[in-house]
Design an enzyme around this catalytic site. Structure first.
Site, short mmCIF file in Angstrom:
data_model
loop_
_atom_site.label_atom_id
_atom_site.label_comp_id
_atom_site.label_asym_id
_atom_site.label_seq_id
_atom_site.Cartn_x
_atom_site.Cartn_y
_atom_site.Cartn_z
N GLU A 22 0.88 -1.18 0.00
CA GLU A 22 0.00 0.00 0.00
C GLU A 22 0.91 1.21 0.00
OE1 GLU A 22 -3.02 0.14 -0.58
OE2 GLU A 22 -3.68 -1.90 -0.20
N CYS A 29 -2.18 9.10 3.03
CA CYS A 29 -1.97 8.64 1.66
C CYS A 29 -3.18 8.95 0.79
CB CYS A 29 -1.68 7.15 1.66
SG CYS A 29 -2.93 6.23 2.56
#
Ligand code: NAD
Length: 477
Positions: free
Chosen positions: A243, A277
């Site tokens: 990720e 993010c």
């Protein structure tokens, strides 16, 4: 806080490095041991020894351990949230909220232990059936970043344990305190020796040893680090889940509800100091609404209260570390060089303590081909890009070297649905900020923002298990 490593059910002391609060660089937060390759290998060996026992561990007992860990996280949410806020710089409210999220994740996976299915097929061969079962992948290395120091370790660890794997967790050295408390909570919840291990150490040494020696690595961090993880894992054929970073677009169309659009852009871009993010770093606005939207957004940004993470009225805490702070200022300088107009912020903010405070920053007149719109800033910085219409907005949104989250503000169902279908990102947010996720559904981006399967929810079973297909001749036709 006195940090310790946790290997094979034993606490390993040692104070080698210190963390300081980004809200007050004179305030020490924790002292931690720095493990090396030998400790990483010891933890892997312990996890491998514990694996057969954990695989056949009673289902109810496994579920109970995860539930008790969730209960303890909830009971200690104020304490853990405060440590998180002191060490990472999130506001106290955000720190507590993240800890509560971690608790909910453990509760969810406590249920998943019981729900986890197999599949039973009829066979083309008379007298046969086929069982498709999902077995633990084995020893899992979990490598985590500094920006969600309790939620990300929780969702990797809880999922891996629920599906019968053993775990070695390596948190970020910038903010390791919450991971130590998670280890303490799991030990108190009754996790057997070696099933969960914590190793605090550098990415290059401990990270590499873990990737090489584990059966699977679940990694969250920057895209460049992710590429290195993938290269290391290729040599040992370790299963990989990544990720990674984002440069997430938020589109505002002419027909948007402007109050909603301004609030969604503001929350998506600047809360948690922009260090998410999934944060909105590119705000793409159609030309007819551009000026009205921007005027209101500047007024909204100006109302944010930047300050010490523990002050009750703070809405945006400090930047998490000096390197990040310096990079953010360089980013603003680059934006100006490239011709962007600074509409708000861009400078350090004075506060009552010597901390890493940066004003939320809004840049106007940016183009999608500017370096500032190509690279993740991972700070409280967003740029506005003016476009003609929905078609151009979608093209600009998708013209990006990341594909994590994307959002749109519109009152047109048709435009929303067109965007939902054509967005190249793993997450699509309609009339809601690009950041913020539920824990019971899949989360993640597409390459190069994500690789190797989704996290959270039942979808994580895909990564944390291996399929076994068994043909059974029972003879009954
Ligand atoms: P980072 O890549 O610097 O570090 C992440 C982790 O990797 C740390 O534990 C670090 O010690 C370790 N590491 C470093 N080099 C390594 C190597 N060669 N091998 C193995 N491990 C290594 O990231 P960071 O600065 O801690 O976090 C910020 C980044 O994380 C941002 O890019 C952000 O977008 C990303 N992030 C992504 C998500 C997501 O779910 N997509 C969530 C949070 C953060």
């Amino acid at each position: 806080m006195k940090g310790r490593n946790y290997i094979d059910g034993r606490w390993i002391e040692g104070a080698v490095f210190t963390t300081y609060s980004p809200s007050d660089l004179d305030e020490k937060v924790g002292e931690y041991p720095l493990a090396g390759q030998a400790a990483a290998e010891e933890a892997l060996a312990a996890a491998r020894r514990a694996l057969p026992g954990w695989k056949r561990f009673n289902m109810q007992a496994r579920s109970d351990i995860l539930r008790r860990a969730g209960d303890a996280l909830l009971a200690r949410a104020d304490e853990i949230g405060r440590l998180l806020a002191r060490e990472e710089g999130k506001t106290l409210k955000e720190g507590i909220g993240e800890t509560v999220r971690a608790a909910h994740v453990f509760h969810f996976y406590s249920g998943e232990v019981l729900r986890h299915p197999g599949q039973w097929f009829n066979s083309m061969r008379d007298g046969h059936n086929i069982l498709v079962s999902y077995e633990p992948v084995g020893v899992v290395a979990a490598i985590t970043p500094w920006n969600f120091p309790i939620a990300i370790p929780a969702w990797k660890t809880a999922a891996a344990l629920a599906y019968g794997n053993t775990v070695v967790l390596k948190p970020s050295n910038n903010v390791p305190g919450c991971a130590v408390l998670l280890a303490e909570i799991l030990a108190q919840a009754g996790i057997p020796e070696g099933v969960f291990n914590l190793v605090i150490g550098s990415g290059g040494t401990v990270g590499t040893a873990l990737i090489t020696g584990a059966d699977a690595v679940t990694f969250t961090g920057g895209t460049e680090t992710g590429r290195k993880v993938l290269q290391t894992a290729a040599l040992s054929m370790t299963k990989v889940q990544l990720e990674l970073g984002g440069k997430n677009p938020f589109i505002v169309l002419d027909d948007a509800d402007l109050d909603l659009a301004v609030e969604a852009a503001a929350q998506g871009s600047w809360l948690q100091t922009g260090q998410r993010c999934t944060g909105s770093e590119r705000i793409i606005v159609t030309e007819r609404v551009h000026d009205a939207f921007v005027d209101r957004l500047v007024a909204r940004v100006a109302r944010f209260k930047v300050g010490h993470a523990l002050d009750p009225d703070t809405e945006i805490g400090p930047v998490a570390n000096q390197m990040q702070f310096d990079q953010n200022l360089e980013f603003v300088a680059l934006a100006k060089l490239e011709g962007a107009e600074l509409a708000f912020g861009g400078t350090p903010v004075e506060a009552r303590t010597r901390g890493l405070y940066l004003a939320p920053t809004l840049l106007l007149n940016t183009r999608n081909d500017m370096a500032i719109n190509r690279h993740e800033s991972f700070g409280p910085i967003a740029g506005v890009i003016k476009v003609a219409d929905l078609e151009e907005a979608i093209a600009v949104a998708n013209d990006c070297d990341y594909a994590l989250s994307s959002g749109i503000a519109t009152t047109s169902l048709r435009s929303a649905e067109k965007f939902r279908r054509e967005s190249g990102a793993g997450l699509v947010m309609i009339n809601t900020p690009t950041a913020g996720l539920d824990y019971h559904v899949p989360f993640g981006g597409r390459p190069p923002s994500g690789y190797g399967g989704r996290e959270t929810g039942a979808a994580s079973a895909e990564f944390f298990t291996e399929i076994k297909t068994s043909y059974i001749n029972h003879g009954v036709v």
